[in-house]
Design a protein around this motif. Structure first.
Motif: not given
Ligand code: NAD
Length: 539
Positions: A185-186, A188, A211-212, A271, A291, A294, A425, A502
């Motif tokens: 999970t992210p 935000n 979780p993030s 992934i 997901e 964007g 972002f 996306s």
């Molecule tokens: P991120 O990709 O940095 O991290 C997301 C999750 O992935 C975190 O829990 C992180 O620890 C984990 N992660 C990182 N490296 C990994 C790996 N190698 N293997 C498995 N997990 C790993 O994203 P973020 O900064 O938390 O969120 C922002 C991003 O999320 C933006 O690009 C935004 O557009 C996107 N987002 C998309 C949606 C949607 O519905 N399309 C919704 C919310 C956020």
């Protein structure tokens, strides 16, 4: 189905106007959380695990202030989490849907009442959201996910074969997947953090939830609410820690049955590649739902209501500091409307305040962390030094107290300018003007400029223009808005997701998403089996 799920209603948004009870209760909770520090364990098989290897949970708007420490998992805890999913898998998947549902409906009720202000306060402090942004996320959207998913799941289970000929009975069983689901999970949205592990769990799956790192604080409280709601130990296992380390170990498990991811396109691609490389290892083909990023747009037509366009631009681009996957980040505006639009924007932006979430007068708070701050600043610095762009508003960044980036508007005459196609972002909007008679051409530019396809809007009063944009931008956005900002999707109203870069567009908060977490079994019972191998034609 021996029970019926009532049609849910969206959770009402509380106002938090000065003097309201909800404001008083929330302020008490903010104070309480601000004044204490908590220890956050991993939760595996229901047991709290304090690994001793910790990271701080901080306030992004006051980065020296520590809200707590979370304990990161290592290889041994990751294996324990996977083992825990295996241990309870049979009991959980065989628990009747009514009982599984009741747990999530109870969680929704607890969040709507007892824990509303706690989770909102945790989201405000830990993720730097203003009160309204927290209320629509950590309260309303998460409550909606939990209630609507139960309703949508029932609709899936109700779908049965059309025909059972005389003497036979046909039935579809919607089995949970064989193995466990990896929910990633992210930072935000607290609601997304709550939905990604629980949607597969509702359908009978067991889950490893990562979780993030910058949202462990609110994530922990979600986990506690689920436990209090009666979620059996081991159904969802909460493992904070390094994304790469956890990701690599979990994705290498032969029992991986699915990935429920929201985050950046880059991480999702990693992934996907790892699961592809591991394909011979897995017991079944994992369902991969992601997901991702964007580059969301508004195209304005010359007939647009310019005030409504300006309000949508400000809210769409800058609420929650532009850290929504749906946030507006590129605007195409006819040159005839541009001067009036800019007047409205500067008048409104001069009234916008930025600062601590506990001052309710601030619309804008901080961006999530140093990495994000540096990344956004680097885009703004690039625009400042570019010959084909200028800063129209903002452009200042200050991380002395918190990670503050001013709402920033860049103007360019280059449709392929870096900030017109890369996801930033952050609170950065890039504007491109076009000759008002080139509307059709600008739709094509909008469609082809960025690799993403998440959200977008058309602003026009001319129906022909709306119709043209509707057709030309069919694949440019999975969530398309007409005379509205491209953010703010509501569960049960606008199922959310996009395609192209996306994501897989499996529409969180709808039956389409839940369908990814089941595998149907067709059952035929013959009440009167044949007793003679010969067919009549043979006689
Ligand atoms: P991120 O990709 O940095 O991290 C997301 C999750 O992935 C975190 O829990 C992180 O620890 C984990 N992660 C990182 N490296 C990994 C790996 N190698 N293997 C498995 N997990 C790993 O994203 P973020 O900064 O938390 O969120 C922002 C991003 O999320 C933006 O690009 C935004 O557009 C996107 N987002 C998309 C949606 C949607 O519905 N399309 C919704 C919310 C956020």
């Amino acid at each position: 189905m021996f029970f019926s799920v009532p049609v849910p209603k969206n959770e009402p948004i509380q106002s938090y106007v000065p003097g309201s009870t909800e404001r008083k209760l929330l302020e008490q909770e903010l104070q309480k959380l601000y004044d204490q520090q908590i220890e956050i364990p991993a939760i595996i098989g229901g047991k709290e695990i304090f690994s001793g290897s910790t990271e701080n949970c901080i306030c992004p708007h006051d980065h020296q202030h520590i809200l707590g420490h979370y304990h990161k998992v290592g290889h041994s805890e990751i294996s324990q989490a996977i083992a825990a999913t295996n241990q309870v898998k049979k009991d959980w998947s065989e628990m009747p849907f009514y009982h599984r549902s009741a747990i999530f409906l109870k969680a929704a009720e607890l969040l709507s009442t007892k824990y509303r202000f706690l989770l909102n306060a945790a989201t405000m402090l830990g993720q730097s959201k203003n009160v309204y942004q927290a209320e629509i996320d950590s309260a309303c959207e998460l409550i909606d996910f939990w209630r609507f998913n139960v309703y949508f799941a029932e609709k899936i289970y109700e779908q049965q074969p059309l025909i059972s000929p005389k003497g036979e009975w046909n039935f579809s069983e919607y089995r949970a997947l064989e193995g466990f689901i990896f929910a990633v999970t992210p930072f935000n949205f607290t609601a997304i953090a709550g939905n990604l592990p629980t949607a597969p769990a509702l359908m009978g799956n067991t889950v490893v939830w990562k979780p993030s790192g910058t949202a462990v604080y609110s994530g922990y409280y979600i986990m506690k609410i689920l436990q209090e709601s009666g979620l059996p130990d081991g159904v969802i296992n909460f493992i904070p820690g390094s994304g790469a380390q956890i990701g690599d170990s979990v994705l290498d498990s032969p029992d991986l049955a699915g990935v429920h991811f929201t985050g950046s396109t880059g991480v999702f691609n990693q992934i996907w590649k790892r699961t592809a490389n591991n394909i011979n290892l897995y017991k079944s083909y994992p369902r991969i739902v992601g997901e991702t990023g964007g580059k969301d747009f508004i195209v304005a037509h010359k007939s647009a209501d310019v005030r409504a366009l300006a309000v949508a631009s400000l809210r769409g681009a800058f609420e929650y500091q532009g850290q929504k996957c749906s946030a507006l980040s590129r605007l195409y505006i006819p040159d005839s409307l541009y001067p009036a639009w800019l007047d409205h924007m500067t008048e409104m932006l001069s009234r916008v305040k930025m600062g601590d979430v506990r001052d309710f007068g601030n619309l804008i708070n901080a961006v999530i962390d140093k990495k994000s701050f540096d990344n956004i600043k680097q885009y703004i610095d690039f625009a400042k030094s570019a010959s084909d762009a200028e800063i129209l508003w903002g452009g200042n960044c200050d991380d002395s107290q918190g990670y503050f980036v001013e709402p920033t508007i860049i103007k360019t005459n280059n449709p392929n300018f870096k900030t017109m196609h890369e996801e930033i972002f952050g609170p950065v909007l890039t504007v491109l003007t076009y000759p008002e008679n080139k509307f059709e051409e600008i739709l094509s530019v909008c469609d082809s400029t960025s690799p993403y396809g998440l959200t977008g809007s058309i602003f026009a009063q001319d129906r022909n223009a709306i119709c043209m944009a509707y057709n030309e931008l069919r694949h440019s956005a999975g969530n398309f808005y007409i005379n509205d900002k491209p953010t703010g999707a509501v569960v049960g109203q606008q199922p959310f997701g996009g395609s192209r870069s996306s994501g897989t567009n499996d529409k969180a908060g709808s039956a389409l998403n839940l369908q990814r977490w089941i595998s149907a079994r067709s059952i035929k019972e013959n009440f009167v089996p044949a007793t003679d191998f010969e067919y009549p034609f043979m006689r």
